[in-house]
Design a protein around this motif. Structure first.
Motif, mmCIF file in Angstrom:
data_model
loop_
_atom_site.group_PDB
_atom_site.id
_atom_site.type_symbol
_atom_site.label_atom_id
_atom_site.label_comp_id
_atom_site.label_asym_id
_atom_site.label_seq_id
_atom_site.Cartn_x
_atom_site.Cartn_y
_atom_site.Cartn_z
ATOM 1 N N HIS A 47 0.928 -1.235 -0.130
ATOM 2 C CA HIS A 47 -0.147 -0.104 0.059
ATOM 3 C C HIS A 47 0.877 1.311 -0.066
ATOM 4 C CE1 HIS A 47 0.291 -1.855 4.027
ATOM 5 N NE2 HIS A 47 0.724 -0.728 4.193
ATOM 6 N N LEU A 48 0.353 2.207 -0.465
ATOM 7 C CA LEU A 48 1.132 3.632 -0.482
ATOM 8 C C LEU A 48 1.140 4.258 0.748
ATOM 9 C CD1 LEU A 48 0.416 2.953 -3.767
ATOM 10 C CD2 LEU A 48 0.611 5.801 -4.004
ATOM 11 N N THR A 49 2.282 4.796 1.067
ATOM 12 C CA THR A 49 2.616 5.451 2.268
ATOM 13 C C THR A 49 2.957 6.725 1.852
ATOM 14 O OG1 THR A 49 4.659 4.489 2.448
ATOM 15 C CG2 THR A 49 2.888 3.579 3.875
ATOM 16 N N ALA A 50 3.041 7.906 2.872
ATOM 17 C CA ALA A 50 3.590 9.138 2.373
ATOM 18 C C ALA A 50 4.508 9.507 3.558
ATOM 19 C CB ALA A 50 2.483 10.330 2.447
ATOM 20 N N SER A 51 5.897 9.974 3.142
ATOM 21 C CA SER A 51 6.662 10.477 4.281
ATOM 22 C C SER A 51 7.329 11.771 3.935
ATOM 23 C CB SER A 51 7.561 9.352 4.551
ATOM 24 O OG SER A 51 8.768 9.217 3.502
ATOM 25 N N ALA A 52 8.148 12.349 4.857
ATOM 26 C CA ALA A 52 8.740 13.712 4.448
ATOM 27 C C ALA A 52 9.920 13.592 5.304
ATOM 28 C CB ALA A 52 7.627 14.622 4.956
ATOM 29 N N VAL A 53 11.067 14.165 4.543
ATOM 30 C CA VAL A 53 12.142 14.575 5.285
ATOM 31 C C VAL A 53 12.038 15.832 5.665
ATOM 32 C CG1 VAL A 53 13.405 15.293 3.064
ATOM 33 C CG2 VAL A 53 14.615 14.570 4.992
ATOM 34 N N VAL A 54 12.162 16.341 7.087
ATOM 35 C CA VAL A 54 12.142 17.605 7.634
ATOM 36 C C VAL A 54 13.215 18.221 7.714
ATOM 37 C CG1 VAL A 54 11.190 18.826 9.714
ATOM 38 C CG2 VAL A 54 9.861 16.714 8.942
ATOM 39 N N LEU A 55 13.497 19.450 7.129
ATOM 40 C CA LEU A 55 14.727 20.442 7.201
ATOM 41 C C LEU A 55 14.501 21.201 8.089
ATOM 42 C CD1 LEU A 55 15.805 20.310 3.551
ATOM 43 C CD2 LEU A 55 16.318 18.745 5.197
ATOM 44 N N ASP A 56 15.428 21.939 8.801
ATOM 45 C CA ASP A 56 15.414 23.194 9.426
ATOM 46 C C ASP A 56 15.351 24.273 8.633
ATOM 47 O OD1 ASP A 56 17.980 23.546 8.741
ATOM 48 O OD2 ASP A 56 18.688 23.813 10.745
ATOM 49 N N SER A 57 14.993 25.573 9.040
ATOM 50 C CA SER A 57 14.736 26.728 8.080
ATOM 51 C C SER A 57 15.877 27.197 7.395
ATOM 52 C CB SER A 57 14.277 27.806 8.976
ATOM 53 O OG SER A 57 15.196 28.290 9.917
ATOM 54 N N ALA A 58 17.182 26.842 8.073
ATOM 55 C CA ALA A 58 18.553 26.850 7.263
ATOM 56 C C ALA A 58 18.887 25.970 6.487
ATOM 57 C CB ALA A 58 19.408 27.291 8.433
ATOM 58 N N GLY A 59 18.148 24.734 6.163
ATOM 59 C CA GLY A 59 18.570 23.758 5.326
ATOM 60 C C GLY A 59 19.786 23.176 5.876
ATOM 61 N N GLU A 60 20.352 23.066 6.921
ATOM 62 C CA GLU A 60 21.475 22.509 7.551
ATOM 63 C C GLU A 60 21.306 21.326 8.352
ATOM 64 O OE1 GLU A 60 23.132 26.020 9.929
ATOM 65 O OE2 GLU A 60 23.617 26.964 8.019
ATOM 66 N N ARG A 61 20.218 21.070 8.800
ATOM 67 C CA ARG A 61 19.874 20.008 9.690
ATOM 68 C C ARG A 61 18.388 19.398 9.107
ATOM 69 N NH1 ARG A 61 19.035 21.852 15.653
ATOM 70 N NH2 ARG A 61 17.624 23.214 14.399
ATOM 71 N N VAL A 62 18.495 17.681 9.698
ATOM 72 C CA VAL A 62 17.425 17.109 9.215
ATOM 73 C C VAL A 62 16.927 16.554 10.677
ATOM 74 C CG1 VAL A 62 18.795 15.022 8.669
ATOM 75 C CG2 VAL A 62 16.352 15.194 7.707
ATOM 76 N N LEU A 63 15.525 16.629 10.659
ATOM 77 C CA LEU A 63 14.824 15.829 11.823
ATOM 78 C C LEU A 63 14.410 14.395 11.432
ATOM 79 C CD1 LEU A 63 13.727 16.410 14.697
ATOM 80 C CD2 LEU A 63 11.398 16.944 13.483
ATOM 81 N N LEU A 64 14.892 13.619 12.288
ATOM 82 C CA LEU A 64 14.682 11.991 12.195
ATOM 83 C C LEU A 64 14.289 11.470 13.336
ATOM 84 C CD1 LEU A 64 18.006 10.979 10.507
ATOM 85 C CD2 LEU A 64 15.585 11.490 9.557
ATOM 86 N N THR A 65 13.498 10.458 13.134
ATOM 87 C CA THR A 65 12.700 9.698 14.407
ATOM 88 C C THR A 65 13.404 8.376 14.520
ATOM 89 O OG1 THR A 65 10.826 9.116 15.218
ATOM 90 C CG2 THR A 65 10.951 8.586 12.742
ATOM 91 N N LEU A 66 13.312 8.038 15.788
ATOM 92 C CA LEU A 66 14.000 6.783 15.931
ATOM 93 C C LEU A 66 12.787 5.761 15.910
ATOM 94 C CD1 LEU A 66 16.445 4.857 16.915
ATOM 95 C CD2 LEU A 66 16.273 5.423 19.114
ATOM 96 N N HIS A 67 12.618 4.897 15.023
ATOM 97 C CA HIS A 67 11.266 4.097 14.630
ATOM 98 C C HIS A 67 11.582 3.144 15.701
ATOM 99 C CE1 HIS A 67 8.511 1.539 12.782
ATOM 100 N NE2 HIS A 67 7.889 2.784 12.287
ATOM 101 N N PRO A 68 10.222 2.709 16.651
ATOM 102 C CA PRO A 68 10.363 1.753 17.569
ATOM 103 C C PRO A 68 10.465 0.352 17.031
ATOM 104 C CG PRO A 68 8.453 2.865 17.604
ATOM 105 C CD PRO A 68 9.285 3.576 16.378
ATOM 106 N N LYS A 69 9.742 0.010 15.675
ATOM 107 C CA LYS A 69 10.112 -1.057 15.344
ATOM 108 C C LYS A 69 11.334 -1.656 14.568
ATOM 109 C CE LYS A 69 4.875 -2.213 14.841
ATOM 110 N NZ LYS A 69 3.826 -2.123 13.951
ATOM 111 N N LEU A 150 13.417 11.462 18.912
ATOM 112 C CA LEU A 150 13.301 12.496 17.860
ATOM 113 C C LEU A 150 14.500 13.717 18.158
ATOM 114 C CD1 LEU A 150 10.992 13.377 15.636
ATOM 115 C CD2 LEU A 150 10.130 14.782 17.411
ATOM 116 N N ARG A 151 15.180 13.840 16.803
ATOM 117 C CA ARG A 151 16.270 14.597 16.995
ATOM 118 C C ARG A 151 16.898 15.195 15.847
ATOM 119 N NH1 ARG A 151 21.061 10.854 19.699
ATOM 120 N NH2 ARG A 151 19.278 10.473 20.931
ATOM 121 N N TRP A 152 17.397 16.418 15.673
ATOM 122 C CA TRP A 152 17.983 16.981 14.689
ATOM 123 C C TRP A 152 19.496 16.642 14.318
ATOM 124 C CZ3 TRP A 152 14.957 20.009 11.725
ATOM 125 C CH2 TRP A 152 13.798 20.829 11.919
ATOM 126 N N PHE A 153 19.913 16.395 13.073
ATOM 127 C CA PHE A 153 21.157 16.159 12.740
ATOM 128 C C PHE A 153 21.772 16.735 11.478
ATOM 129 C CE2 PHE A 153 19.300 11.897 14.461
ATOM 130 C CZ PHE A 153 20.165 11.526 15.474
#
Length: 180
Positions: A47-69, A150-153
């Motif tokens: 099935h189709l899913t939808a996801s997004a990479v989240v960038l900070d406003s400066a375009g220098e960091r990405v917000l990632l989630t530590l997926h429990p499964k 949940l953390r910025w890298f």
């Protein structure tokens, strides 16, 4: 327009950046044609899913989630819901819910496609349509119950516990930034 019709339109109109992505795009369209319920987790072959990479406003960091499964750092996203009108809207909703950040700005069009095996119904596939969203200045994330962390890298300092899909997605998102 239904979510299914939006997915067909979105993928039909999207110009894939390379041959591999175009083959996936065609596979996703064939899946949509073969399965009227392709947008919902009940569609066992996938099935189709939808996801997004989240960038900070400066375009220098990405917000990632530590997926429990998965036990890995991933982009935000997940299953489409009946009230979602568009794939892009589903990606934005998921990113907002999982980040706790209001005012995320969705960049136009999909960035990347990915098909991966998942645990739904004892084994299925996610056909993931991936977008980019940008957080507003001063955004503060809030951990949701869907994540272990949940953390910025920094874009060039992704954690070891990421896969090649996330690394490619972040690299493509980085190229969208001015001066990259």
């Amino acid at each position: 327009m239904t979510l299914h019709a939006d997915a067909v339109r979105t993928l039909s109109d999207w110009t894939a950046p390379d041959v591999e992505q175009d083959l996936l795009r065609r596979d996703f369209l064939a899946h949509l044609s073969a399965h009227e319920n392709a947008m919902w987790r009940e569609c066992v072959p996938g099935h189709l899913t939808a996801s997004a990479v989240v960038l900070d406003s400066a375009g220098e960091r990405v917000l990632l989630t530590l997926h429990p499964k998965a036990g890995m750092w991933l982009q935000l996203g997940g299953h489409c819901e009946p009230h979602d009108a568009t794939l892009a809207g589903a990606a934005l909703r998921e990113a907002t819910e999982e980040s706790g950040i209001d005012g995320l700005r969705l960049l136009p069009g999909p960035l990347h496609l990915d098909r991966h095996r998942v645990w739904c119904h004892g084994g299925s596939y996610h056909l993931d349509v991936q977008y980019v969203v940008v957080a507003p200045d001063g955004a503060r994330e809030r951990l949701s119950e869907e994540s272990d962390d949940l953390r910025w890298f920094p874009l060039d300092g992704l954690p070891e516990q990421t896969d090649e899909v996330v690394r490619r997605l972040v690299a493509r998102a980085r190229r969208l930034q001015p001066g990259s």
